[in-house]
Design a protein around this motif. Structure first.
Motif, mmCIF file in Angstrom:
data_model
loop_
_atom_site.group_PDB
_atom_site.id
_atom_site.type_symbol
_atom_site.label_atom_id
_atom_site.label_comp_id
_atom_site.label_asym_id
_atom_site.label_seq_id
_atom_site.Cartn_x
_atom_site.Cartn_y
_atom_site.Cartn_z
ATOM 1 N N VAL A 30 100.995 -45.515 58.084
ATOM 2 C CA VAL A 30 101.697 -46.658 58.010
ATOM 3 C C VAL A 30 101.434 -47.723 58.641
ATOM 4 N N ALA A 31 100.369 -47.340 59.694
ATOM 5 C CA ALA A 31 100.285 -48.310 60.683
ATOM 6 C C ALA A 31 99.496 -49.450 60.604
ATOM 7 N N ASP A 32 98.904 -49.175 59.617
ATOM 8 C CA ASP A 32 97.661 -49.834 59.003
ATOM 9 C C ASP A 32 98.815 -50.748 57.443
ATOM 10 N N ALA A 33 99.575 -51.161 57.313
ATOM 11 C CA ALA A 33 100.696 -51.203 56.099
ATOM 12 C C ALA A 33 100.816 -52.558 55.483
ATOM 13 N N SER A 34 100.517 -53.766 56.818
ATOM 14 C CA SER A 34 100.626 -55.130 56.511
ATOM 15 C C SER A 34 101.324 -55.582 55.623
ATOM 16 N N LEU A 35 102.661 -55.114 55.478
ATOM 17 C CA LEU A 35 103.764 -55.496 54.600
ATOM 18 C C LEU A 35 103.833 -56.981 54.690
ATOM 19 N N ASP A 36 104.084 -57.431 52.987
ATOM 20 C CA ASP A 36 103.957 -59.012 52.958
ATOM 21 C C ASP A 36 104.987 -59.378 52.179
ATOM 22 N N GLN A 37 105.560 -58.559 51.674
ATOM 23 C CA GLN A 37 106.575 -58.888 50.379
ATOM 24 C C GLN A 37 107.856 -58.413 50.920
ATOM 25 N N LEU A 38 108.627 -59.134 50.544
ATOM 26 C CA LEU A 38 109.951 -58.344 51.053
ATOM 27 C C LEU A 38 111.881 -59.334 49.879
ATOM 28 N N THR A 39 111.981 -57.710 49.093
ATOM 29 C CA THR A 39 112.381 -58.215 48.339
ATOM 30 C C THR A 39 114.113 -58.446 48.545
ATOM 31 N N VAL A 40 114.842 -58.441 49.145
ATOM 32 C CA VAL A 40 116.419 -58.222 49.172
ATOM 33 C C VAL A 40 117.429 -58.169 47.884
ATOM 34 N N ASN A 41 118.306 -57.559 47.783
ATOM 35 C CA ASN A 41 118.316 -57.234 47.011
ATOM 36 C C ASN A 41 120.274 -57.080 47.362
ATOM 37 N N GLU A 42 121.643 -57.264 46.651
ATOM 38 C CA GLU A 42 123.211 -57.758 46.723
ATOM 39 C C GLU A 42 123.404 -56.573 45.463
ATOM 40 N N TYR A 43 123.991 -55.352 46.014
ATOM 41 C CA TYR A 43 124.879 -55.137 44.733
ATOM 42 C C TYR A 43 126.542 -54.969 44.384
ATOM 43 N N PRO A 44 127.221 -54.907 44.505
ATOM 44 C CA PRO A 44 128.095 -54.917 43.752
ATOM 45 C C PRO A 44 128.432 -53.881 43.766
ATOM 46 N N PRO A 45 130.228 -53.707 44.021
ATOM 47 C CA PRO A 45 130.353 -51.928 43.803
ATOM 48 C C PRO A 45 130.090 -51.552 42.112
ATOM 49 N N GLY A 46 129.549 -50.589 42.228
ATOM 50 C CA GLY A 46 129.867 -49.726 40.371
ATOM 51 C C GLY A 46 128.267 -50.405 39.800
ATOM 52 N N VAL A 47 127.142 -50.615 40.518
ATOM 53 C CA VAL A 47 126.035 -51.517 39.735
ATOM 54 C C VAL A 47 124.918 -50.962 40.518
ATOM 55 N N GLY A 48 123.691 -50.941 39.627
ATOM 56 C CA GLY A 48 123.018 -49.805 40.497
ATOM 57 C C GLY A 48 121.797 -50.311 39.543
ATOM 58 N N LEU A 49 121.046 -49.558 38.874
ATOM 59 C CA LEU A 49 119.383 -49.942 39.125
ATOM 60 C C LEU A 49 118.705 -49.188 38.330
ATOM 61 N N SER A 50 117.941 -49.068 36.887
ATOM 62 C CA SER A 50 117.954 -48.597 36.134
ATOM 63 C C SER A 50 116.724 -47.815 36.449
ATOM 64 N N PRO A 51 115.941 -46.711 35.709
ATOM 65 C CA PRO A 51 114.968 -46.021 36.150
ATOM 66 C C PRO A 51 113.413 -47.046 35.713
ATOM 67 N N HIS A 52 112.426 -46.528 36.849
ATOM 68 C CA HIS A 52 111.382 -47.314 37.143
ATOM 69 C C HIS A 52 110.816 -46.859 38.127
ATOM 70 N N ILE A 53 109.189 -47.094 37.843
ATOM 71 C CA ILE A 53 107.969 -47.011 38.790
ATOM 72 C C ILE A 53 107.566 -48.422 39.402
ATOM 73 N N ASP A 54 107.399 -48.252 40.469
ATOM 74 C CA ASP A 54 107.383 -50.167 40.753
ATOM 75 C C ASP A 54 105.972 -50.089 40.540
ATOM 76 N N THR A 55 105.104 -50.953 39.603
ATOM 77 C CA THR A 55 104.075 -51.140 38.756
ATOM 78 C C THR A 55 102.974 -50.992 40.046
ATOM 79 N N HIS A 56 102.312 -49.646 39.926
ATOM 80 C CA HIS A 56 100.583 -49.596 40.483
ATOM 81 C C HIS A 56 100.154 -51.063 41.053
ATOM 82 N N SER A 57 99.633 -51.938 39.607
ATOM 83 C CA SER A 57 98.635 -52.849 39.645
ATOM 84 C C SER A 57 99.042 -54.006 41.049
ATOM 85 N N ALA A 58 101.251 -53.853 41.122
ATOM 86 C CA ALA A 58 101.540 -54.654 41.557
ATOM 87 C C ALA A 58 101.677 -54.662 43.199
ATOM 88 N N PHE A 59 101.946 -53.318 43.528
ATOM 89 C CA PHE A 59 101.856 -53.013 44.901
ATOM 90 C C PHE A 59 101.256 -51.787 45.234
#
Length: 342
Positions: free
Chosen positions: A197-226
């Motif tokens: 963690v100490a060497d993570a150097s995070l550089d991308q942030l996505t903020v999601n707002e979910y209304p009631p009842g709304v979810g997220l479909s099953p996925h694995i974050d793309t390996h080549s992306a992050f």
């Protein structure tokens, strides 16, 4: 997990009664808690449980052990003011559990700590930010423009995530992460239980707002992306996050990012399934196997069941997902799930 679905019993099969009652004008929305309801109905027999009948909070399902207990309660309380429930007039009818055809194995035990799940690389810290910090973070994003997706709103910082390709354009940087999350990023560097963690150097942030009842479909974050550490901060409301691990042999039948329609066609016996409760202000870390080999998703529920308690989704849930954009091919230990190695 999904609440049981209830319906009226079939009155044409010679039996219209049931040990389960649908009770209207009764529930948290009218100032009556589920434990209070259970205590009142317990006068007629053993109550197995009280559940929300829908998302109004004014109708409940009372489940007795014996059909005779439900009959006695209905005959005594239906259409009459109940002094033990604030004098409310209850409207009661018999109910039964409606069998699920599309998802026969939908129930899964929901854990409240990452250690209970036993998924390598999964960590959860409660109260990662305090209530004041939560309020400040929400105010900052609400002062900025949102992008509208089909069912939720998003904001991207550092790099924009493209939902069509499930990747980022590393040649198009939006800028540094905004100053209002600097204290969160600094605190992430002190995240326990992992050496990277100490060497993570995070550089991308996505903020999601979910209304009631709304979810997220099953996925694995793309390996080549992050890179291998993904942090998700939950604000404003709780939710359940579920995880699925498919056998490596079965994985080749499906694309790297299967959508909900494809996911529903997979036999439940072909994967491991686990779930965890994410309370507001908690931080989830996906690393190692949890990040690279387990699908994660948020069921499309308005009410979640956690340890026999029904928890209603808040008017909104906002997640802050921090990642490090990858610039080289992924060389992880999970080639069956890796787009860089297939």
């Amino acid at each position: 997990m999904e609440l049981p679905r209830f319906t009226r019993p079939n009155q044409h099969n010679g039996s219209s009664s049931s040990p389960i009652l649908y009770v209207a004008n009764c529930g948290p929305a009218v100032g009556i808690s589920h434990p209070t309801i259970a205590a009142v109905f317990a006068h007629f027999g053993h109550v197995k449980g009280v559940h929300a009948a829908d998302d109004t909070g004014a109708r409940v399902i009372v489940c007795f052990s014996e059909e005779s207990s439900a009959q006695a309660a209905l005959e005594t309380l239906h259409g009459r003011p109940c002094p033990l429930l604030g004098g409310r007039t209850l409207h009661i009818r018999y109910s039964i559990i409606r069998p699920s055809i599309s998802q026969p194995n939908d129930s899964v035990s929901v854990s409240v700590s990452a250690s209970e799940l036993d998924i390598p690389g999964l960590f959860l810290l409660h109260d990662f930010v305090n209530a004041k910090e939560e309020e400040d973070l929400l105010r900052e994003v609400d002062a900025r423009p949102w992008n509208n997706l089909a069912k939720r709103r998003v904001q991207h910082y550092g790099y924009e995530f493209c939902y069509q390709t499930r990747n980022v354009n590393t040649k198009h940087q939006l800028g540094e992460l905004p100053p209002f999350v600097s204290h969160v990023v600094d605190r992430i560097s002190l995240f326990p239980n992992t050496e990277d963690v100490a060497d993570a150097s995070l550089d991308q942030l996505t903020v999601n707002e979910y209304p009631p009842g709304v979810g997220l479909s099953p996925h694995i974050d793309t390996h080549s992306a992050f890179e291998g550490l993904i942090f998700s901060l939950s604000l404003a409301g709780p939710c359940i996050m579920e995880f699925r691990r498919y056998p490596e042999g079965a994985w080749h039948k499906f694309p790297l990012s299967i959508d909900l329609k494809m996911e529903n066609s997979v036999n439940d016996s072909n994967y491991l399934r686990k779930a965890i409760y994410l309370p507001p202000r908690s931080m989830l870390l996906l690393s190692g196997e949890a990040r690279y080999a387990w699908h994660h998703y948020i069921p499309h529920h308005k009410i979640d069941m956690v340890k026999d308690s029904s928890i209603r989704r808040a008017p909104r849930r906002v997640s802050f997902t921090f990642r490090k954009v990858r610039t080289d091919p992924c060389q992880c230990k999970f080639p069956h799930y890796c787009d860089s190695q297939r």
